[in-house]
Motif scaffolding. Structure first.
Motif, PDB file in Angstrom:
ATOM      1  N   THR A   1     -12.723 -57.004   4.198  1.00 55.92           N
ATOM      2  CA  THR A   1     -13.411 -58.228   4.595  1.00 55.92           C
ATOM      3  C   THR A   1     -12.941 -58.679   5.974  1.00 55.92           C
ATOM      4  O   THR A   1     -11.758 -58.629   6.269  1.00 55.92           O
ATOM      5  CB  THR A   1     -13.111 -59.348   3.572  1.00 55.92           C
ATOM      6  OG1 THR A   1     -13.461 -58.881   2.280  1.00 55.92           O
ATOM      7  CG2 THR A   1     -13.873 -60.605   3.890  1.00 55.92           C
ATOM      8  N   PHE A   2     -13.900 -59.126   6.799  1.00 53.64           N
ATOM      9  CA  PHE A   2     -13.539 -59.712   8.082  1.00 53.64           C
ATOM     10  C   PHE A   2     -13.377 -61.214   7.924  1.00 53.64           C
ATOM     11  O   PHE A   2     -14.098 -61.848   7.150  1.00 53.64           O
ATOM     12  CB  PHE A   2     -14.634 -59.448   9.129  1.00 53.64           C
ATOM     13  CG  PHE A   2     -14.594 -58.064   9.683  1.00 53.64           C
ATOM     14  CD1 PHE A   2     -13.722 -57.739  10.715  1.00 53.64           C
ATOM     15  CD2 PHE A   2     -15.428 -57.079   9.189  1.00 53.64           C
ATOM     16  CE1 PHE A   2     -13.678 -56.457  11.232  1.00 53.64           C
ATOM     17  CE2 PHE A   2     -15.388 -55.801   9.702  1.00 53.64           C
ATOM     18  CZ  PHE A   2     -14.513 -55.483  10.723  1.00 53.64           C
ATOM     19  N   LEU A   3     -12.428 -61.780   8.651  1.00 56.35           N
ATOM     20  CA  LEU A   3     -12.243 -63.235   8.658  1.00 56.35           C
ATOM     21  C   LEU A   3     -13.262 -63.825   9.632  1.00 56.35           C
ATOM     22  O   LEU A   3     -12.999 -63.979  10.812  1.00 56.35           O
ATOM     23  CB  LEU A   3     -10.832 -63.596   9.102  1.00 56.35           C
ATOM     24  CG  LEU A   3      -9.742 -63.499   8.074  1.00 56.35           C
ATOM     25  CD1 LEU A   3      -8.392 -63.830   8.673  1.00 56.35           C
ATOM     26  CD2 LEU A   3     -10.017 -64.397   6.897  1.00 56.35           C
ATOM     27  N   THR A   4     -14.442 -64.122   9.125  1.00 54.12           N
ATOM     28  CA  THR A   4     -15.489 -64.700   9.973  1.00 54.12           C
ATOM     29  C   THR A   4     -15.730 -66.165   9.636  1.00 54.12           C
ATOM     30  O   THR A   4     -16.450 -66.843  10.352  1.00 54.12           O
ATOM     31  CB  THR A   4     -16.810 -63.918   9.810  1.00 54.12           C
ATOM     32  OG1 THR A   4     -17.158 -63.908   8.414  1.00 54.12           O
ATOM     33  CG2 THR A   4     -16.656 -62.496  10.321  1.00 54.12           C
TER      34      THR A   4
ATOM     35  N   ALA B   1     -15.066 -49.866   8.509  1.00 57.75           N
ATOM     36  CA  ALA B   1     -15.790 -49.218   7.420  1.00 57.75           C
ATOM     37  C   ALA B   1     -14.964 -49.138   6.145  1.00 57.75           C
ATOM     38  O   ALA B   1     -14.714 -48.075   5.602  1.00 57.75           O
ATOM     39  CB  ALA B   1     -16.242 -47.831   7.859  1.00 57.75           C
ATOM     40  N   LEU B   2     -14.510 -50.284   5.663  1.00 58.65           N
ATOM     41  CA  LEU B   2     -13.771 -50.331   4.406  1.00 58.65           C
ATOM     42  C   LEU B   2     -14.645 -50.959   3.341  1.00 58.65           C
ATOM     43  O   LEU B   2     -15.340 -51.942   3.579  1.00 58.65           O
ATOM     44  CB  LEU B   2     -12.489 -51.150   4.564  1.00 58.65           C
ATOM     45  CG  LEU B   2     -11.416 -50.518   5.431  1.00 58.65           C
ATOM     46  CD1 LEU B   2     -10.260 -51.482   5.619  1.00 58.65           C
ATOM     47  CD2 LEU B   2     -10.918 -49.231   4.814  1.00 58.65           C
ATOM     48  N   ASN B   3     -14.586 -50.386   2.166  1.00 60.22           N
ATOM     49  CA  ASN B   3     -15.372 -50.888   1.050  1.00 60.22           C
ATOM     50  C   ASN B   3     -14.486 -50.939  -0.186  1.00 60.22           C
ATOM     51  O   ASN B   3     -13.436 -50.311  -0.234  1.00 60.22           O
ATOM     52  CB  ASN B   3     -16.570 -49.963   0.813  1.00 60.22           C
ATOM     53  CG  ASN B   3     -17.699 -50.661   0.101  1.00 60.22           C
ATOM     54  OD1 ASN B   3     -17.558 -51.791  -0.348  1.00 60.22           O
ATOM     55  ND2 ASN B   3     -18.830 -49.990   0.005  1.00 60.22           N
ATOM     56  N   GLN B   4     -14.918 -51.677  -1.179  1.00 61.43           N
ATOM     57  CA  GLN B   4     -14.207 -51.755  -2.450  1.00 61.43           C
ATOM     58  C   GLN B   4     -14.784 -50.711  -3.407  1.00 61.43           C
ATOM     59  O   GLN B   4     -16.000 -50.599  -3.547  1.00 61.43           O
ATOM     60  CB  GLN B   4     -14.373 -53.142  -3.075  1.00 61.43           C
ATOM     61  CG  GLN B   4     -13.648 -54.221  -2.317  1.00 61.43           C
ATOM     62  CD  GLN B   4     -12.160 -54.125  -2.520  1.00 61.43           C
ATOM     63  OE1 GLN B   4     -11.676 -54.201  -3.631  1.00 61.43           O
ATOM     64  NE2 GLN B   4     -11.426 -53.948  -1.445  1.00 61.43           N
ATOM     65  N   TYR B   5     -13.907 -49.943  -4.038  1.00 58.77           N
ATOM     66  CA  TYR B   5     -14.309 -48.938  -5.010  1.00 58.77           C
ATOM     67  C   TYR B   5     -13.624 -49.231  -6.333  1.00 58.77           C
ATOM     68  O   TYR B   5     -12.455 -49.598  -6.369  1.00 58.77           O
ATOM     69  CB  TYR B   5     -13.895 -47.537  -4.546  1.00 58.77           C
ATOM     70  CG  TYR B   5     -14.633 -47.072  -3.325  1.00 58.77           C
ATOM     71  CD1 TYR B   5     -15.887 -46.489  -3.431  1.00 58.77           C
ATOM     72  CD2 TYR B   5     -14.069 -47.223  -2.056  1.00 58.77           C
ATOM     73  CE1 TYR B   5     -16.562 -46.066  -2.314  1.00 58.77           C
ATOM     74  CE2 TYR B   5     -14.748 -46.800  -0.934  1.00 58.77           C
ATOM     75  CZ  TYR B   5     -15.989 -46.223  -1.059  1.00 58.77           C
ATOM     76  OH  TYR B   5     -16.661 -45.807   0.049  1.00 58.77           O
TER      77      TYR B   5
ATOM     78  N   HIS C   1      -9.883 -60.611  19.079  1.00 57.74           N
ATOM     79  CA  HIS C   1     -10.687 -59.659  18.302  1.00 57.74           C
ATOM     80  C   HIS C   1     -10.832 -60.133  16.861  1.00 57.74           C
ATOM     81  O   HIS C   1     -10.064 -60.949  16.369  1.00 57.74           O
ATOM     82  CB  HIS C   1     -10.040 -58.271  18.327  1.00 57.74           C
ATOM     83  CG  HIS C   1      -9.990 -57.675  19.689  1.00 57.74           C
ATOM     84  ND1 HIS C   1     -11.093 -57.158  20.322  1.00 57.74           N
ATOM     85  CD2 HIS C   1      -8.952 -57.541  20.559  1.00 57.74           C
ATOM     86  CE1 HIS C   1     -10.752 -56.711  21.519  1.00 57.74           C
ATOM     87  NE2 HIS C   1      -9.452 -56.941  21.687  1.00 57.74           N
ATOM     88  N   HIS C   2     -11.826 -59.554  16.199  1.00 54.33           N
ATOM     89  CA  HIS C   2     -12.026 -59.854  14.781  1.00 54.33           C
ATOM     90  C   HIS C   2     -10.833 -59.350  13.976  1.00 54.33           C
ATOM     91  O   HIS C   2     -10.230 -58.334  14.311  1.00 54.33           O
ATOM     92  CB  HIS C   2     -13.296 -59.192  14.246  1.00 54.33           C
ATOM     93  CG  HIS C   2     -14.542 -59.743  14.840  1.00 54.33           C
ATOM     94  ND1 HIS C   2     -15.017 -60.991  14.534  1.00 54.33           N
ATOM     95  CD2 HIS C   2     -15.401 -59.226  15.730  1.00 54.33           C
ATOM     96  CE1 HIS C   2     -16.127 -61.216  15.199  1.00 54.33           C
ATOM     97  NE2 HIS C   2     -16.388 -60.151  15.943  1.00 54.33           N
ATOM     98  N   VAL C   3     -10.529 -60.048  12.901  1.00 49.75           N
ATOM     99  CA  VAL C   3      -9.442 -59.647  12.009  1.00 49.75           C
ATOM    100  C   VAL C   3     -10.057 -59.191  10.697  1.00 49.75           C
ATOM    101  O   VAL C   3     -10.881 -59.889  10.104  1.00 49.75           O
ATOM    102  CB  VAL C   3      -8.464 -60.823  11.761  1.00 49.75           C
ATOM    103  CG1 VAL C   3      -7.433 -60.433  10.716  1.00 49.75           C
ATOM    104  CG2 VAL C   3      -7.785 -61.219  13.062  1.00 49.75           C
ATOM    105  N   GLN C   4      -9.652 -57.992  10.285  1.00 45.69           N
ATOM    106  CA  GLN C   4     -10.133 -57.445   9.023  1.00 45.69           C
ATOM    107  C   GLN C   4      -8.971 -57.359   8.046  1.00 45.69           C
ATOM    108  O   GLN C   4      -7.894 -56.879   8.391  1.00 45.69           O
ATOM    109  CB  GLN C   4     -10.724 -56.054   9.226  1.00 45.69           C
ATOM    110  CG  GLN C   4     -11.294 -55.458   7.955  1.00 45.69           C
ATOM    111  CD  GLN C   4     -11.880 -54.074   8.186  1.00 45.69           C
ATOM    112  OE1 GLN C   4     -11.464 -53.352   9.092  1.00 45.69           O
ATOM    113  NE2 GLN C   4     -12.838 -53.710   7.372  1.00 45.69           N
TER     114      GLN C   4
END
Length: 167
Positions: free
Chosen positions: A50-53, A108-112, A41-44
């Motif tokens: 950020t996803f490790l893509t 759904a994580l964002n930087q604030y 699976h994708h790693v966030q």
């Protein structure tokens, strides 16, 4: 980072304070991830959203770590049994991660940006005898509305009284 700290005694007055400058960078390499543990699976990166893509992800800001903070306390010894002090704290702006419903259901994580804040406190202490102390503390005198972590409010103005007994 760099931290400077100082304490000065000037007769009945004592000043103590510090300032801190901090810069940081996080680099994560996808080759360090065990794909058997993640099941493919994708790693966030939770703290950054950020996803490790790609092979490497670099972020040049530290989550919840301000680049600048300052603290100062001025204490006045009224006499050998009574002292009063004023405390000032400044915490600079910084970033935090939090849920952002506009990013959809996947990660759904964002930087604030969390804004800076200034706090002023007052303390008074009275040594009544060898065994008893009485204290009064007023925190956040100007009732600054601030956050340390996105989504969590901090305490407003507070008043505390303390009676201590030593044996």
């Amino acid at each position: 980072g760099l931290e400077l700290d100082r304490r000065l005694n000037m007769g009945k007055f004592r000043f103590s304070g510090n300032v801190t400058w901090l810069e940081g960078k996080i680099t994560v390499d996808q080759s360090n991830i065990n794909s058997q543990e993640t099941g493919g699976h994708h790693v966030q990166l939770f703290n950054y959203g950020t996803f490790l893509t790609t092979d490497k992800v670099s972020v040049d800001k530290l989550v919840r770590r301000p680049a600048f903070t300052a603290y100062g306390e001025l204490l006045y010894n009224v006499n050998e049994n009574v002292s009063v002090s004023a405390v000032y704290r400044y915490t600079g702006p910084r970033f935090d991660s939090g849920y952002d419903e506009t990013l959809g259901p996947y990660g759904a994580l964002n930087q604030y940006r969390v804004r800076y804040y200034n706090l002023v406190d007052f303390n008074a202490n009275w040594t009544i005898s060898r065994s008893f102390d009485l204290g009064l503390r007023l925190e956040n005198i100007f009732n600054e509305q601030y956050q340390e972590i996105i989504g969590f409010q901090t305490r407003s103005r507070g008043v505390y009284a303390k009676l201590s007994y030593r044996w």
